[in-house]
Design an enzyme around this catalytic site. Structure first.
Site, PDB file in Angstrom:
ATOM      1  N   SER A  34       0.806  -1.222   0.000  1.00  0.00           N
ATOM      2  CA  SER A  34       0.000   0.000   0.000  1.00  0.00           C
ATOM      3  C   SER A  34       0.840   1.273   0.000  1.00  0.00           C
ATOM      4  O   SER A  34       0.348   2.328  -0.340  1.00  0.00           O
ATOM      5  CB  SER A  34      -0.962   0.018   1.186  1.00  0.00           C
ATOM      6  OG  SER A  34      -0.261   0.216   2.389  1.00  0.00           O
ATOM      7  N   LYS A  72       0.689   4.632   6.934  1.00  0.00           N
ATOM      8  CA  LYS A  72       0.118   5.558   5.949  1.00  0.00           C
ATOM      9  C   LYS A  72       0.803   6.917   6.024  1.00  0.00           C
ATOM     10  O   LYS A  72       1.467   7.253   6.984  1.00  0.00           O
ATOM     11  CB  LYS A  72      -1.388   5.757   6.184  1.00  0.00           C
ATOM     12  CG  LYS A  72      -2.202   4.505   5.999  1.00  0.00           C
ATOM     13  CD  LYS A  72      -2.127   4.015   4.584  1.00  0.00           C
ATOM     14  CE  LYS A  72      -2.890   2.705   4.426  1.00  0.00           C
ATOM     15  NZ  LYS A  72      -2.645   2.072   3.160  1.00  0.00           N
TER      16      LYS A  72
END
Length: 106
Positions: A34, A72
């Site tokens: 990701s 993230k």
């Protein structure tokens, strides 16, 4: 008594390492794709637990979802408005150059 005097420095070192790892810096392994283009699967990061986060910092969330650690990048800060329009990211109605953003969300 001599053995105890020899062991004490090692015990102190072990306690200090445990405290540093628990409260200041800890290793984190990237698991997944990701964050591709920035972080690679299997890469090990040192997570610094003190300090304030800023826009574009990479963060590791405390909560685990399905036994995975979440890593993230921050693009919106408190009171910001973040929108995705026509594949472009806007923060407070200004388009940002997000060279690492790609995928199905856009």
């Amino acid at each position: 008594m001599k053995i105890i005097k020899e062991i004490i420095p090692y015990l102190i070192i072990i306690v200090v390492v445990i405290l540093i790892r628990t409260f200041i810096i800890t290793p984190v392994r990237v698991d997944g794709a990701s964050m591709d283009k920035t972080l690679e699967n299997g890469q090990i990061l040192l997570l610094y637990k003190l300090g304030n986060v800023k826009r574009y910092d990479i963060v590791v969330l405390d909560e685990e979802i399905e036994d995975e650690i979440i890593i993230k990048r921050i693009i919106g800060m408190p009171n910001d408005t973040v929108e995705i329009k026509n594949g472009k990211i806007y923060v407070n109605d200004e388009e940002i150059e997000e060279e690492y953003a790609y995928g199905q969300a856009l």
